[in-house]
Design a protein around this motif. Sequence first.
Motif: not given
Length: 309
Positions: A193-194, A196, A244
């Motif tokens: 989830e990180r 990005k 995000a």
Amino acid sequence: MSAGTRSGRLLITSGIAFLLVLTGCATPGQGRSGVVVTTNILGDITRQIVGGEAEVTVLMKPDADPHSFGISAQQSAKLEQAGLVVHNGLGLEEGVARNVQAAEAAGVPTLAVGAEVDPVRYTAGSTDGRLDPHFWTDPQRVSRAVDLIAEQVIAHVDGVDPQVVRANAAQYRGAVNRLDAEMGRQFADIPPERRKLVTNHHVFGYLAQRYGFEVVGAVIPSGTTLASPSASDLKSLADTVRAAGVPAIFADSSQPDRLARVLADQAGLHVEVVPLFSESLSRPGRGAGDYLEMMRSNAESIARGLGRD
């Protein structure tokens, strides 16, 4: 016509032919030597492959921008006298593209490396659909490029020992493959989830594809630093960053990070601005003196920036 006159004319004709040979009216390519490389990243890679077998001239200085750097008349002449010109291609070297084209027109062998390593296309911003030139952020593609450069050097540069060049290439390819494995292990600690990325401009698409990152966006929604973001571009990306929950924005170390900081302020979040060496090597001792050091520095910065709470 007397024998003396005929003899004199023969001597003059022979003399003219000899002078023409001396002044360069010989076979195409005669007098060309060495390798000229446009960018300093490809320059470092090429030097590792060539070793001491031939002269390697690199046009782009450390800490420069590949999109905008230019060259002197003397360097342009050097291009046209090279045994081989190695350039990135795919629109990267915007300031020297015409010089490379002039060398090609003069019959100099050239290698556009980016086009030969399975380039991907941009999927967002003003460059959507165009081929992305920033292949070096994927070590696997660099590993392919090593063999391409080696074979072109052997084919076109006089005086090199093919066995030595291929041995140098194999040794360096091994180092690049070890780098790839090392970066994979480092990024494995970043939660999915990180993973990005927000950068100054679209430059890490290949890295994202190789290691499973999502490119959320760029401050400059383009593949070139010569473009500029609009107010609506910044607002749109700020909204994306907010949604995000991106903990860091990555700015090129050779470019001012003012725009990235403006975006961080607009997002209304605590977003760290982390410098990366994305398009140029640095001077020795500054963190990216060669390609391997540059990629290790970037991997550490990305892992630290996205892994922090």
